[in-house]
Design a protein around this motif. Structure first.
Motif, PDB file in Angstrom:
ATOM      1  N   UNK A   1      26.068  64.009  67.097  1.00 56.30           N
ATOM      2  CA  UNK A   1      26.079  65.398  67.554  1.00 56.30           C
ATOM      3  C   UNK A   1      25.856  66.284  66.337  1.00 56.30           C
ATOM      4  N   UNK A   2      24.775  67.045  66.342  1.00 53.32           N
ATOM      5  CA  UNK A   2      24.439  67.877  65.190  1.00 53.32           C
ATOM      6  C   UNK A   2      25.581  68.838  64.834  1.00 53.32           C
ATOM      7  N   UNK A   3      26.359  69.239  65.821  1.00 59.10           N
ATOM      8  CA  UNK A   3      27.439  70.197  65.569  1.00 59.10           C
ATOM      9  C   UNK A   3      28.551  69.597  64.718  1.00 59.10           C
ATOM     10  N   UNK A   4      28.595  68.258  64.607  1.00 52.49           N
ATOM     11  CA  UNK A   4      29.618  67.607  63.785  1.00 52.49           C
ATOM     12  C   UNK A   4      29.196  67.479  62.331  1.00 52.49           C
ATOM     13  N   UNK A   5      27.927  67.746  62.028  1.00 51.32           N
ATOM     14  CA  UNK A   5      27.397  67.562  60.674  1.00 51.32           C
ATOM     15  C   UNK A   5      28.115  68.491  59.692  1.00 51.32           C
TER      16      UNK A   5
ATOM     17  N   UNK B   1      23.844  51.516  59.481  1.00 46.13           N
ATOM     18  CA  UNK B   1      22.456  51.928  59.285  1.00 46.13           C
ATOM     19  C   UNK B   1      21.915  51.435  57.946  1.00 46.13           C
ATOM     20  N   UNK B   2      20.600  51.362  57.875  1.00 45.74           N
ATOM     21  CA  UNK B   2      19.911  50.998  56.637  1.00 45.74           C
ATOM     22  C   UNK B   2      18.779  51.993  56.418  1.00 45.74           C
ATOM     23  N   UNK B   3      18.025  51.779  55.357  1.00 47.00           N
ATOM     24  CA  UNK B   3      16.927  52.693  55.077  1.00 47.00           C
ATOM     25  C   UNK B   3      15.822  52.583  56.120  1.00 47.00           C
ATOM     26  N   UNK B   4      15.762  51.473  56.861  1.00 53.72           N
ATOM     27  CA  UNK B   4      14.769  51.334  57.925  1.00 53.72           C
ATOM     28  C   UNK B   4      15.178  52.077  59.183  1.00 53.72           C
ATOM     29  N   UNK B   5      16.441  52.492  59.265  1.00 54.01           N
ATOM     30  CA  UNK B   5      16.943  53.160  60.456  1.00 54.01           C
ATOM     31  C   UNK B   5      16.472  54.607  60.516  1.00 54.01           C
ATOM     32  N   UNK B   6      16.651  55.200  61.674  1.00 56.43           N
ATOM     33  CA  UNK B   6      16.423  56.627  61.858  1.00 56.43           C
ATOM     34  C   UNK B   6      17.738  57.282  62.237  1.00 56.43           C
ATOM     35  N   UNK B   7      18.033  58.404  61.608  1.00 53.30           N
ATOM     36  CA  UNK B   7      19.215  59.186  61.957  1.00 53.30           C
ATOM     37  C   UNK B   7      18.758  60.341  62.842  1.00 53.30           C
ATOM     38  N   UNK B   8      19.302  60.399  64.050  1.00 45.62           N
ATOM     39  CA  UNK B   8      18.948  61.453  64.996  1.00 45.62           C
ATOM     40  C   UNK B   8      20.124  62.402  65.148  1.00 45.62           C
ATOM     41  N   UNK B   9      19.912  63.640  64.772  1.00 43.27           N
ATOM     42  CA  UNK B   9      20.921  64.685  64.967  1.00 43.27           C
ATOM     43  C   UNK B   9      20.580  65.395  66.267  1.00 43.27           C
ATOM     44  N   UNK B  10      21.309  65.044  67.318  1.00 42.14           N
ATOM     45  CA  UNK B  10      21.009  65.525  68.659  1.00 42.14           C
ATOM     46  C   UNK B  10      21.674  66.879  68.925  1.00 42.14           C
ATOM     47  N   UNK B  11      21.234  67.503  69.998  1.00 41.66           N
ATOM     48  CA  UNK B  11      21.745  68.804  70.464  1.00 41.66           C
ATOM     49  C   UNK B  11      21.310  69.938  69.543  1.00 41.66           C
ATOM     50  N   UNK B  12      20.031  69.838  69.096  1.00 38.30           N
ATOM     51  CA  UNK B  12      19.479  70.890  68.247  1.00 38.30           C
ATOM     52  C   UNK B  12      19.371  72.212  68.986  1.00 38.30           C
ATOM     53  N   UNK B  13      19.477  72.182  70.310  1.00 39.44           N
ATOM     54  CA  UNK B  13      19.456  73.430  71.078  1.00 39.44           C
ATOM     55  C   UNK B  13      20.771  74.183  70.972  1.00 39.44           C
ATOM     56  N   UNK B  14      21.801  73.536  70.387  1.00 36.39           N
ATOM     57  CA  UNK B  14      23.121  74.162  70.295  1.00 36.39           C
ATOM     58  C   UNK B  14      23.521  74.506  68.871  1.00 36.39           C
TER      59      UNK B  14
ATOM     60  N   UNK C   1      21.899  74.993  64.477  1.00 31.27           N
ATOM     61  CA  UNK C   1      20.741  75.099  63.590  1.00 31.27           C
ATOM     62  C   UNK C   1      20.591  73.834  62.757  1.00 31.27           C
ATOM     63  N   UNK C   2      19.382  73.617  62.244  1.00 31.24           N
ATOM     64  CA  UNK C   2      19.089  72.407  61.478  1.00 31.24           C
ATOM     65  C   UNK C   2      19.799  72.452  60.126  1.00 31.24           C
ATOM     66  N   UNK C   3      20.517  71.375  59.758  1.00 33.17           N
ATOM     67  CA  UNK C   3      21.278  71.358  58.509  1.00 33.17           C
ATOM     68  C   UNK C   3      20.464  70.809  57.337  1.00 33.17           C
ATOM     69  N   UNK C   4      21.093  70.752  56.183  1.00 31.85           N
ATOM     70  CA  UNK C   4      20.485  70.159  54.992  1.00 31.85           C
ATOM     71  C   UNK C   4      20.706  68.644  55.038  1.00 31.85           C
ATOM     72  N   UNK C   5      19.633  67.889  55.332  1.00 34.46           N
ATOM     73  CA  UNK C   5      19.767  66.447  55.523  1.00 34.46           C
ATOM     74  C   UNK C   5      20.159  65.720  54.247  1.00 34.46           C
ATOM     75  N   UNK C   6      19.949  66.317  53.078  1.00 28.25           N
ATOM     76  CA  UNK C   6      20.299  65.643  51.829  1.00 28.25           C
ATOM     77  C   UNK C   6      21.797  65.401  51.729  1.00 28.25           C
ATOM     78  N   UNK C   7      22.584  66.195  52.409  1.00 29.66           N
ATOM     79  CA  UNK C   7      24.037  65.980  52.408  1.00 29.66           C
ATOM     80  C   UNK C   7      24.381  64.640  53.043  1.00 29.66           C
ATOM     81  N   UNK C   8      23.652  64.270  54.073  1.00 25.43           N
ATOM     82  CA  UNK C   8      23.893  62.980  54.725  1.00 25.43           C
ATOM     83  C   UNK C   8      23.557  61.835  53.785  1.00 25.43           C
TER      84      UNK C   8
ATOM     85  N   UNK D   1      15.808  61.524  58.632  1.00 23.10           N
ATOM     86  CA  UNK D   1      16.676  62.307  59.513  1.00 23.10           C
ATOM     87  C   UNK D   1      15.809  63.218  60.371  1.00 23.10           C
ATOM     88  N   UNK D   2      16.027  63.177  61.678  1.00 21.08           N
ATOM     89  CA  UNK D   2      15.251  63.987  62.613  1.00 21.08           C
ATOM     90  C   UNK D   2      16.205  64.746  63.520  1.00 21.08           C
TER      91      UNK D   2
END
Length: 455
Positions: free
Chosen positions: A310-314, A325-338, A340-347, A357-358
């Motif tokens: 949940x993007x709101x938990x970021x 997860x590994x480097x081959x994985x994809x991280x999906x931050x869902x609920x972008x409609x609720x 704003x997009x965060x700074x993925x480097x923190x993750x 990160x998408x």
């Protein structure tokens, strides 16, 4: 020699616009002539629109397209004709009854047309398997792989190896038969180099076979994450249907739900898993606890992981999911409609990995084009070997290649020439087995029974 003539429906079962009935064997020409009312046979390989009749009473069965393929230029290598009938049940039943009543004709056994093509040398076993894969192909990539195999892509590679082995074996056996003849001093060393080269090539083909098997069987993608992150909504949007139940109640998904998809032409199985969460003893009921255990197992066996949050938990994301997860994985931050997009480097800093990160919204569909493009990129990279050239995609292929490698590795240039020759003979027999020409009768019966009647 085959003495009887066989027939069967060669198209799919059920009502359809067209139903194809195929007949093959020495009496096919007689049967066709009789069904054309004694008018004689049509021109080979040219479609003829005409009436066909029941030879017993001369009553017209249908007005249809007829094709005549005299031997040996046919699928089976025998005389073959096809009736392209209207697909009603009554029409089909009447045609099959007329054929069954004709002397010397009988219904085909499952896979018998393909078996005759094999027996008559028109297909080898890898081509037969390619035909089976082509019939069952569900995606564009699978279709292309199966067609390359059916057209002889694997056969040509194996036959090249066989030719080189035969040349080596002939030279060694000449040495055995004429020991007093003067032979080049570097002959043994040259044989050893060629055998080593062959072994390396076959080992490379064996390694590339994993990619071909994954293309044939499909790539598995597991969607993991904490409860209520939107995993089920994501799989529904990817599948473009309601494949999984969506609810605000934590723990709604109790088991692994698998959906088979074609993503950018690639076969994919996407697994929706139970939400991962730690809890005090007794807080989780036994069913949810088992679902979480299965989620972890599915994550460990999947080819790719999609970690959903949940993007709101970021940036306070579920640590257990991040740990899988590994480097081959994809991280999906869902609920972008609720949010704003965060700074993925923190993750990346927090988790110690650097996955892509998408930000997406399973509700609005935002970010899904980016997600599908990222998945396609990973699929192409994972299946690059299979996409570049036909590969050995079955366990049977793998076993034959391993046996061949063992024989080649057993070739000792210091050993007696009779022993050298025997290792090469064994290697040749394993390649013959791969093409279905040596010691495969029991295997053939199993493979051809897997075909539908008429194929």
């Amino acid at each position: 020699m085959v003495s009887d003539t066989i027939f069967a429906m060669s198209s799919g079962a059920g009502r359809a616009g067209i139903a194809v009935v195929r007949t093959s064997g020495p009496r096919a020409g007689e049967a066709l002539s009789a069904m054309l009312g004694g008018k004689g046979l049509p021109q080979p390989r040219r479609a003829l629109l005409t009436a066909v009749v029941d030879p017993r009473d001369g009553i017209t069965i249908d007005r249809c397209v007829v094709l005549w393929f005299p031997a040996p230029s046919s699928f089976t290598g025998e005389d073959v004709f096809e009736l392209h009938l209207h697909g009603g049940r009554a029409v089909l039943d009447a045609a099959l009854a007329a054929l069954a009543a004709f002397p010397g004709l009988r219904p085909a056994e499952p896979g018998e047309f393909t078996r005759r093509a094999f027996d008559n040398g028109l297909l080898d076993l890898t081509a037969v398997e390619g035909l089976a894969d082509l019939i069952t192909a569900e995606t564009e990539a699978q279709r292309r792989q199966a067609l390359r195999q059916l057209e002889g892509g694997l056969s040509a590679k194996v036959q090249t190896w066989q030719t080189r082995l035969v040349k080596l074996l002939a030279e060694i056996e000449a040495w055995i038969d004429f020991p007093d003849e003067d032979l080049p001093e570097n002959l043994v060393a040259g044989h050893a180099r060629e055998v080593e080269k062959l072994a390396l090539e076959i080992e490379g083909a064996l390694a590339n076979g994993l990619s071909a098997r994954r293309l044939r069987e499909g790539i598995t993608i597991a969607i993991i994450g904490p409860p209520n992150a939107g995993k089920s909504s994501i799989i529904n949007r990817l599948a473009k249907r309601d494949a999984a139940i969506v609810s605000e109640i934590a723990g709604t998904t109790r088991d692994v739900v698998e959906v088979h998809l074609s993503l950018s032409g690639f076969p994919v199985t996407v697994a929706d898993t139970a939400g991962l969460r730690e809890a005090e003893a007794g807080e989780l009921d036994p069913i949810e606890r088992e679902g979480i255990r299965r989620s972890r197992d599915r994550a460990s066996s999947a080819d790719f992981l999609l970690g959903v949050f949940d993007l709101r938990d970021f940036p306070e994301l579920d640590r257990e999911t991040l740990g899988l997860l590994s480097e081959k994985s994809l991280v999906l931050l869902n609920k972008a409609d609720l949010a704003s997009e965060p700074d993925a480097s923190l993750l990346q800093w927090q988790s110690g990995i650097a996955p892509e990160v998408i930000c997406i919204s399973a509700v609005s569909g935002a970010g899904f084009n980016t997600l599908e493009a990222a998945l396609e990129k990973r699929l192409r990279a994972e299946l690059s070997d299979a996409l570049a050239a036909p590969g050995f995609s079955r366990l049977r292929h793998e076993q034959c290649l391993r046996d061949c490698i063992v024989a080649l590795r057993g070739f000792d240039p210091r050993a007696e020439v009779e022993l050298q020759a025997e290792e090469l003979r064994i290697a040749l027999r394993t390649l013959g087995r791969l093409l279905g020409r040596v010691d495969v009768e029991d295997l053939l019966d199993v493979i051809f029974r897997d075909f539908c009647i008429g194929k």
